[in-house]
Scaffold this active site. Sequence first.
Site, mmCIF file in Angstrom:
data_model
loop_
_atom_site.group_PDB
_atom_site.id
_atom_site.type_symbol
_atom_site.label_atom_id
_atom_site.label_comp_id
_atom_site.label_asym_id
_atom_site.label_seq_id
_atom_site.Cartn_x
_atom_site.Cartn_y
_atom_site.Cartn_z
ATOM 1 N N ARG A 59 16.241 -87.012 -47.283
ATOM 2 C CA ARG A 59 16.160 -85.638 -47.774
ATOM 3 C C ARG A 59 14.990 -84.964 -47.077
ATOM 4 N NH1 ARG A 59 17.358 -81.980 -52.137
ATOM 5 N NH2 ARG A 59 17.386 -80.074 -50.878
ATOM 6 N N GLY A 60 15.294 -83.950 -46.293
ATOM 7 C CA GLY A 60 14.297 -83.335 -45.422
ATOM 8 C C GLY A 60 13.049 -82.841 -46.125
ATOM 9 N N ASP A 100 11.614 -83.859 -48.660
ATOM 10 C CA ASP A 100 10.773 -84.948 -49.184
ATOM 11 C C ASP A 100 10.136 -85.784 -48.080
ATOM 12 O OD1 ASP A 100 11.285 -84.317 -51.834
ATOM 13 O OD2 ASP A 100 12.977 -85.691 -51.993
ATOM 14 N N THR A 101 10.914 -86.144 -47.050
ATOM 15 C CA THR A 101 10.437 -87.192 -46.140
ATOM 16 C C THR A 101 10.578 -86.876 -44.655
ATOM 17 O OG1 THR A 101 12.593 -88.300 -46.248
ATOM 18 C CG2 THR A 101 10.929 -88.976 -47.862
ATOM 19 N N LYS A 102 11.027 -85.650 -44.332
ATOM 20 C CA LYS A 102 11.233 -85.319 -42.914
ATOM 21 C C LYS A 102 9.959 -85.475 -42.100
ATOM 22 C CE LYS A 102 11.714 -80.973 -42.125
ATOM 23 N NZ LYS A 102 12.339 -79.635 -42.115
ATOM 24 N N GLY A 139 24.253 -74.859 -31.973
ATOM 25 C CA GLY A 139 25.643 -74.861 -31.516
ATOM 26 C C GLY A 139 26.405 -76.116 -31.871
ATOM 27 N N GLU A 159 26.414 -88.591 -46.437
ATOM 28 C CA GLU A 159 26.041 -89.549 -45.395
ATOM 29 C C GLU A 159 25.989 -90.971 -45.938
ATOM 30 O OE1 GLU A 159 23.214 -86.227 -43.157
ATOM 31 O OE2 GLU A 159 22.314 -88.019 -44.055
#
Length: 226
Positions: free
Chosen positions: A29-30, A32-34, A62, A96
């Site tokens: 999850r971006g 939180d942990t990106k 794109g 995912e």
Amino acid sequence: MHRFSRRILCYRRPTQTRARPYDVFINHRGIDTKRSVAGLLYDNLTRLKLHPFMDIKNMNPGDKLFEKIDGAIRTCKVGVAVLSPHYCESYFCLHELTSLLELEKKVIPIFVDIKPSELQIIDNGSYGVKELQRFRWALEEAKYTVGLTFDSCNGDWPDLITRASNIVTESLIEVDKECRERADGNLFSLAPLPLLGFNGKNSALSGLQKWGKVVSGQILQTLPDI
């Protein structure tokens, strides 16, 4: 009268090179942990000469979102699920994770700032019945898979990234070994067994030797580079 020479232009299509499959898919999850666990793990795996996939690192303007993500999941060998407090709020995270498990990929969970028992999907009506069942099944599978736990306030960051990278590397070795064994098994099961006699050139021993040479030749010629 002037003579005009014609120049024939030959058009060659550019050679299409097959894209290198991803070794590991980092599901996270971006928000939180990106910029922490997922990003650091991606960078370290890259330094180890592996080929990881992480959406923000591998996608360009794109690109078709689901096409790119689903393609990476299909071709990857191992998945890493970085489960965090806001993980279950994301459709993409659940999609995912479910895709990885339905394709029977090995998934390594990392629980960051959350206990497995705290992970749950809230039914707010945005998912269909079957989709919700699939997502909940995948989350339960991840929750009951042995993984790593990490407290971002008090944890040892270098130790976590090193341990996670080692587990990924070991898992890739196991997957490659299983693929080779499966390929070997398929070749031997498909190889025709000769008729074995018990005298002269058709003895059982010579028949087995000939068969062994044929199978060996097939292995050398048909085993893919893994």
